[in-house]
Design a protein around this motif. Structure first.
Motif, mmCIF file in Angstrom:
data_model
loop_
_atom_site.group_PDB
_atom_site.id
_atom_site.type_symbol
_atom_site.label_atom_id
_atom_site.label_comp_id
_atom_site.label_asym_id
_atom_site.label_seq_id
_atom_site.Cartn_x
_atom_site.Cartn_y
_atom_site.Cartn_z
ATOM 1 N N MET A 29 0.960 -1.151 0.006
ATOM 2 C CA MET A 29 0.074 -0.006 0.173
ATOM 3 C C MET A 29 0.872 1.115 -0.080
ATOM 4 S SD MET A 29 -2.112 1.500 3.023
ATOM 5 C CE MET A 29 -3.158 0.008 3.580
ATOM 6 N N ARG A 30 0.631 2.244 -0.722
ATOM 7 C CA ARG A 30 1.192 3.432 -0.934
ATOM 8 C C ARG A 30 0.657 4.440 -0.010
ATOM 9 N NH1 ARG A 30 1.134 6.182 -5.498
ATOM 10 N NH2 ARG A 30 -0.675 4.788 -6.360
ATOM 11 N N PHE A 31 1.417 5.164 0.672
ATOM 12 C CA PHE A 31 0.804 6.407 1.372
ATOM 13 C C PHE A 31 1.649 7.641 1.421
ATOM 14 C CE2 PHE A 31 2.984 6.638 5.657
ATOM 15 C CZ PHE A 31 3.803 5.550 5.686
ATOM 16 N N VAL A 32 0.896 8.787 1.880
ATOM 17 C CA VAL A 32 2.033 9.997 2.109
ATOM 18 C C VAL A 32 1.319 10.397 3.578
ATOM 19 C CG1 VAL A 32 1.834 10.761 -0.362
ATOM 20 C CG2 VAL A 32 0.109 11.353 1.118
ATOM 21 N N GLY A 33 2.484 11.195 4.072
ATOM 22 C CA GLY A 33 2.132 11.734 5.435
ATOM 23 C C GLY A 33 1.167 12.875 5.621
ATOM 24 N N ARG A 34 0.601 13.039 6.635
ATOM 25 C CA ARG A 34 -0.160 14.119 6.855
ATOM 26 C C ARG A 34 0.729 15.196 7.232
ATOM 27 N NH1 ARG A 34 -3.798 10.639 10.041
ATOM 28 N NH2 ARG A 34 -5.566 9.969 8.368
ATOM 29 N N ARG A 35 0.385 16.437 6.994
ATOM 30 C CA ARG A 35 1.123 17.518 7.131
ATOM 31 C C ARG A 35 1.015 18.102 8.579
ATOM 32 N NH1 ARG A 35 5.208 19.170 3.339
ATOM 33 N NH2 ARG A 35 4.540 17.924 1.926
ATOM 34 N N ARG A 36 2.087 18.164 9.311
ATOM 35 C CA ARG A 36 2.020 18.549 10.554
ATOM 36 C C ARG A 36 2.818 19.785 11.110
ATOM 37 N NH1 ARG A 36 3.267 13.401 14.550
ATOM 38 N NH2 ARG A 36 2.064 12.084 13.516
ATOM 39 N N GLY A 37 2.280 20.709 11.746
ATOM 40 C CA GLY A 37 2.700 21.789 12.428
ATOM 41 C C GLY A 37 3.726 21.371 13.661
ATOM 42 N N SER A 38 5.009 21.914 13.800
ATOM 43 C CA SER A 38 5.650 21.356 14.748
ATOM 44 C C SER A 38 6.745 22.330 15.220
ATOM 45 C CB SER A 38 6.060 19.997 14.557
ATOM 46 O OG SER A 38 6.840 19.640 15.972
ATOM 47 N N SER A 39 7.165 22.482 16.456
ATOM 48 C CA SER A 39 8.114 23.345 16.979
ATOM 49 C C SER A 39 9.298 22.593 17.355
ATOM 50 C CB SER A 39 7.441 24.173 18.034
ATOM 51 O OG SER A 39 7.279 23.316 19.285
ATOM 52 N N VAL A 40 9.460 21.455 16.818
ATOM 53 C CA VAL A 40 10.649 20.656 17.174
ATOM 54 C C VAL A 40 11.722 21.062 16.517
ATOM 55 C CG1 VAL A 40 9.527 18.728 17.905
ATOM 56 C CG2 VAL A 40 10.184 18.807 15.510
ATOM 57 N N THR A 41 12.930 20.984 16.621
ATOM 58 C CA THR A 41 14.388 20.954 15.944
ATOM 59 C C THR A 41 14.244 20.160 14.621
ATOM 60 O OG1 THR A 41 15.630 21.322 17.907
ATOM 61 C CG2 THR A 41 17.077 20.778 15.984
ATOM 62 N N SER A 42 14.574 20.755 13.632
ATOM 63 C CA SER A 42 14.449 20.016 12.219
ATOM 64 C C SER A 42 15.710 19.076 12.212
ATOM 65 C CB SER A 42 14.320 20.843 11.019
ATOM 66 O OG SER A 42 15.955 21.135 10.798
ATOM 67 N N VAL A 43 15.294 17.752 11.685
ATOM 68 C CA VAL A 43 16.475 16.805 11.481
ATOM 69 C C VAL A 43 17.831 17.335 10.580
ATOM 70 C CG1 VAL A 43 17.234 14.500 10.187
ATOM 71 C CG2 VAL A 43 15.003 14.918 11.279
ATOM 72 N N THR A 44 17.155 18.311 9.569
ATOM 73 C CA THR A 44 18.358 18.930 8.686
ATOM 74 C C THR A 44 19.066 19.758 9.544
ATOM 75 O OG1 THR A 44 16.887 18.798 6.969
ATOM 76 C CG2 THR A 44 18.743 20.105 6.614
ATOM 77 N N ASP A 45 18.497 20.701 10.536
ATOM 78 C CA ASP A 45 19.514 21.357 11.230
ATOM 79 C C ASP A 45 20.256 20.808 12.010
ATOM 80 O OD1 ASP A 45 18.387 23.648 10.347
ATOM 81 O OD2 ASP A 45 17.193 24.408 11.897
ATOM 82 N N LEU A 46 19.847 19.653 12.820
ATOM 83 C CA LEU A 46 20.680 18.710 13.831
ATOM 84 C C LEU A 46 22.006 18.062 13.123
ATOM 85 C CD1 LEU A 46 21.122 17.940 16.708
ATOM 86 C CD2 LEU A 46 19.690 15.892 16.174
ATOM 87 N N ALA A 47 21.493 17.544 11.850
ATOM 88 C CA ALA A 47 22.472 16.985 11.007
ATOM 89 C C ALA A 47 23.644 18.031 10.591
ATOM 90 C CB ALA A 47 21.776 16.389 9.755
ATOM 91 N N LYS A 48 23.356 19.032 10.312
ATOM 92 C CA LYS A 48 24.178 20.082 9.912
ATOM 93 C C LYS A 48 25.094 20.605 11.045
ATOM 94 C CE LYS A 48 22.035 22.452 5.794
ATOM 95 N NZ LYS A 48 21.114 23.479 5.653
ATOM 96 N N PHE A 49 24.296 20.912 12.332
ATOM 97 C CA PHE A 49 25.086 21.034 13.466
ATOM 98 C C PHE A 49 26.153 19.923 13.780
ATOM 99 C CE2 PHE A 49 25.698 20.304 17.928
ATOM 100 C CZ PHE A 49 26.047 21.475 18.406
#
Ligand code: SF4
Length: 220
Positions: free
Chosen positions: A1-21
């Motif tokens: 089965m194929r699916f897409v995620g639901r859009r969610r607003g969130s105030s967490v640190t982004s994965v990209t930011d932590l990876a760059k750090f």
């Protein structure tokens, strides 16, 4: 089965930011303060992500990762742009496949060079560490859009421990305002390499996740 995620607003640190750090705190800070110029390759990468998403979305169900894991016991589920977070760090996984409690996460990059970049491996590892909240077995990969494999690793205890250390280091830098340069082979492609102060600091040993990412092209 194929699916897409639901859009969610969130105030967490982004994965990209932590990876760059974790790649280099100094580079992360400079890009946050000065901003980052979008290169032609980055723009093309965004277009490719969008094209893939639209193709996959056609006829796909919309669900959260928790629902997808539940559904995976009735058959394999394949999602793109799926939001996952652990309350502190989160982001949209490019592709996740789950079947009977086993998951494969793929981080897609537009060029072999960006697929080799340490930040890409760290992104994949962080997504994998977060996904372990939902399933017991996770393998992460970094691939180009042409499916060439550049990095592969199972998320084990060492990665989870390094991820916690990485988050702790991030919090410490935010609290103290200290973002030291972290030199390594990744400096070769750094846009700041000509102006970087390259300070040496033994305190950089706390960068556990960076060590786990390694610098090998593929880890199996
Ligand atoms: S050259 Fe290396 S140490 Fe300096 S900012 Fe770039 S990645 Fe960091």
């Amino acid at each position: 089965m194929r699916f897409v995620g639901r859009r969610r607003g969130s105030s967490v640190t982004s994965v990209t930011d932590l990876a760059k750090f974790l790649t280099c705190p100094y580079l992360f800070l400079r890009e946050k303060v000065v901003g980052k110029r979008k290169t032609a390759a980055m723009k093309r990468g965004l277009e490719l992500h969008r094209e893939r998403y639209l193709l996959h979305r056609e006829g796909a169900a919309e669900m959260d990762i928790e629902e997808a894991v539940e559904a995976s016991w009735r058959g394999k589920v394949i999602g793109v742009e799926v939001w996952i977070d652990d309350g502190e760090v989160g982001g949209f996984v490019d592709r996740v496949e789950v079947e009977e409690g086993r998951a494969r996460v793929v981080e897609y990059k537009s060029t072999p060079r960006s697929a080799s970049w340490k930040t890409s491996k760290l992104q994949a590892l962080i997504y994998g560490a977060i996904l372990r909240r939902y399933v017991d077995y996770v393998v992460v990969e970094v691939r180009t859009f042409e499916e060439e494999l550049f990095f592969r690793r199972q998320i084990d205890g060492a990665v989870l421990e390094a991820y916690e250390k990485g988050k702790e280091a991030f919090r410490r830098s935010i609290d103290t305002g200290v973002f030291p340069p972290l030199p390594g082979p990744h400096c070769r492609y750094c846009p700041l390499r000509k102006s970087c102060p390259l300070f040496k600091s033994s305190s950089l040993l706390f960068m556990g996740v960076s060590e786990v990412a390694g610098d090998g092209r593929v880890q199996l």
